[in-house]
Each structure stands twice: as structure tokens, then as C-alpha cells.
Design a protein around this motif. Structure first.
Motif, mmCIF file in Angstrom:
data_model
loop_
_atom_site.group_PDB
_atom_site.id
_atom_site.type_symbol
_atom_site.label_atom_id
_atom_site.label_comp_id
_atom_site.label_asym_id
_atom_site.label_seq_id
_atom_site.Cartn_x
_atom_site.Cartn_y
_atom_site.Cartn_z
ATOM 1 N N VAL A 24 -34.099 33.370 30.636
ATOM 2 C CA VAL A 24 -34.496 31.992 30.944
ATOM 3 C C VAL A 24 -33.601 31.505 32.072
ATOM 4 O O VAL A 24 -32.399 31.716 32.044
ATOM 5 N N TYR A 25 -34.194 30.857 33.077
ATOM 6 C CA TYR A 25 -33.379 30.268 34.143
ATOM 7 C C TYR A 25 -33.462 28.760 34.059
ATOM 8 O O TYR A 25 -34.443 28.196 33.605
ATOM 9 N N HIS A 26 -32.363 28.112 34.463
ATOM 10 C CA HIS A 26 -32.254 26.656 34.382
ATOM 11 C C HIS A 26 -32.073 26.090 35.777
ATOM 12 O O HIS A 26 -31.248 26.570 36.554
ATOM 13 N N THR A 27 -32.834 25.042 36.077
ATOM 14 C CA THR A 27 -32.690 24.327 37.339
ATOM 15 C C THR A 27 -31.676 23.201 37.158
ATOM 16 O O THR A 27 -31.214 22.947 36.046
ATOM 17 N N SER A 28 -31.353 22.505 38.234
ATOM 18 C CA SER A 28 -30.383 21.412 38.126
ATOM 19 C C SER A 28 -30.962 20.228 37.342
ATOM 20 O O SER A 28 -30.221 19.355 36.902
ATOM 21 N N LYS A 29 -32.258 20.196 37.129
ATOM 22 C CA LYS A 29 -32.891 19.127 36.351
ATOM 23 C C LYS A 29 -32.859 19.415 34.848
ATOM 24 O O LYS A 29 -33.213 18.556 34.054
ATOM 25 N N SER A 30 -32.447 20.601 34.475
ATOM 26 C CA SER A 30 -32.397 20.981 33.065
ATOM 27 C C SER A 30 -31.271 20.244 32.358
ATOM 28 O O SER A 30 -30.177 20.116 32.903
ATOM 29 N N PRO A 31 -31.501 19.763 31.133
ATOM 30 C CA PRO A 31 -30.420 19.106 30.401
ATOM 31 C C PRO A 31 -29.319 20.074 29.991
ATOM 32 O O PRO A 31 -28.223 19.674 29.647
ATOM 33 N N TYR A 32 -29.599 21.376 30.042
ATOM 34 C CA TYR A 32 -28.637 22.393 29.648
ATOM 35 C C TYR A 32 -27.899 22.988 30.851
ATOM 36 O O TYR A 32 -27.060 23.854 30.692
ATOM 37 N N TYR A 33 -28.217 22.553 32.063
ATOM 38 C CA TYR A 33 -27.680 23.168 33.278
ATOM 39 C C TYR A 33 -26.163 23.124 33.321
ATOM 40 O O TYR A 33 -25.520 24.126 33.609
ATOM 41 N N ARG A 34 -25.558 21.993 33.046
ATOM 42 C CA ARG A 34 -24.103 21.858 33.184
ATOM 43 C C ARG A 34 -23.339 22.573 32.074
ATOM 44 O O ARG A 34 -22.216 23.005 32.278
ATOM 45 N N ARG A 35 -23.924 22.697 30.885
ATOM 46 C CA ARG A 35 -23.168 23.289 29.786
ATOM 47 C C ARG A 35 -23.351 24.800 29.664
ATOM 48 O O ARG A 35 -22.638 25.432 28.926
ATOM 49 N N MET A 36 -24.326 25.372 30.378
ATOM 50 C CA MET A 36 -24.498 26.820 30.291
ATOM 51 C C MET A 36 -23.703 27.511 31.387
ATOM 52 O O MET A 36 -23.531 26.984 32.478
ATOM 53 N N LYS A 37 -23.180 28.687 31.083
ATOM 54 C CA LYS A 37 -22.363 29.411 32.040
ATOM 55 C C LYS A 37 -23.237 30.120 33.067
ATOM 56 O O LYS A 37 -22.928 30.130 34.241
ATOM 57 N N GLY A 38 -24.304 30.714 32.660
ATOM 58 C CA GLY A 38 -25.210 31.384 33.576
ATOM 59 C C GLY A 38 -24.610 32.649 34.154
ATOM 60 O O GLY A 38 -23.870 32.609 35.121
ATOM 61 N N ASP A 39 -24.938 33.810 33.557
ATOM 62 C CA ASP A 39 -24.384 35.050 34.063
ATOM 63 C C ASP A 39 -25.158 35.571 35.269
ATOM 64 O O ASP A 39 -24.719 36.511 35.927
#
Length: 113
Positions: free
Chosen positions: A73-88
Motif C-alpha cells: 500500500v502506498y500513501h500520499t501526502s493527503k493520507s491521514p497515515y502519511y506522517r506516522r508511517m515510516k515507509g520502507d
């Protein structure tokens, strides 16, 4: 029996009277609340003679997409989870993420078909 009832009644009445008297004495000495002081108005600001130059707003650099390789799953900057996920994984655009097999984030629960 009447004697016991009258003793209990008198005892309760005396206790109530003593409690009421102590409460009244403690409240009686308190100062009354003062009315709030009026708020003083500040003088109007003076117009400045200097000219202020306002710079045009800088173009915001778009944030990279963050991807989770476990859930794909990829998150954009509009996602509510964007700031809290690390994203490998990071992607420059949504097309790159979709080409890599990732799907866009969603707030709705996935329904199994």
C-alpha cells in the motif's frame, strides 16, 4: 419504643443544626466576588510609511509517496497515515507505485469477495 424514636429524632435534628451552623459560619466570612474590570482598548496602529514588499509564496515541493512493502500500500501526502508511517519504499509519482504493484491507501475496510 417512642422514647428511642424521640432520642434519634433529637440527635439527628441537633446534628443537622450543627452542620448547618458550621457551613453558614464558614461561608459568611468569604469575600464577595468583584465584578470584572473593564478591558481597556489599545490605540489604533499607526500607518507605516515604509512600503512592505511581499514575496510570492514559494512553490511547495511535493512530498514523495511512501510505500509499505509488507501490505503493498502506498500513501500520499493527503493520507491521514502519511506522517506516522515510516515507509520502507518511496516513489516519485503514483504511476511508479502502481507499476511496482502497490495500491493506493483507503480509509474504508476492505470487503472480501
Amino acid at each position: 419504643m417512642l422514647w428511642l424514636f424521640s432520642q434519634m429524632f433529637v440527635l439527628c435534628a441537633v446534628s443537622f443544626a450543627a452542620g448547618s451552623l458550621l457551613t453558614w459560619l464558614s461561608v459568611r466570612g468569604r469575600a464577595k466576588a468583584e465584578p470584572p474590570k473593564p478591558v481597556l482598548a489599545l490605540p489604533a496602529p499607526r500607518p507605516s510609511e515604509e512600503k512592505v514588499v511581499v514575496a510570492p509564496p514559494a512553490q511547495e515541493k511535493s512530498l514523495p509517496l511512501k510505500g509499505n512493502s509488507k501490505t503493498l500500500v502506498y500513501h500520499t501526502s493527503k493520507s491521514p497515515y502519511y506522517r506516522r508511517m515510516k515507509g520502507d519504499m518511496t516513489f516519485g509519482s503514483e504511476a511508479e507505485a502502481v507499476a511496482a504493484g502497490y495500491r493506493m491507501w483507503t480509509t474504508k475496510a476492505r470487503v472480501k469477495a
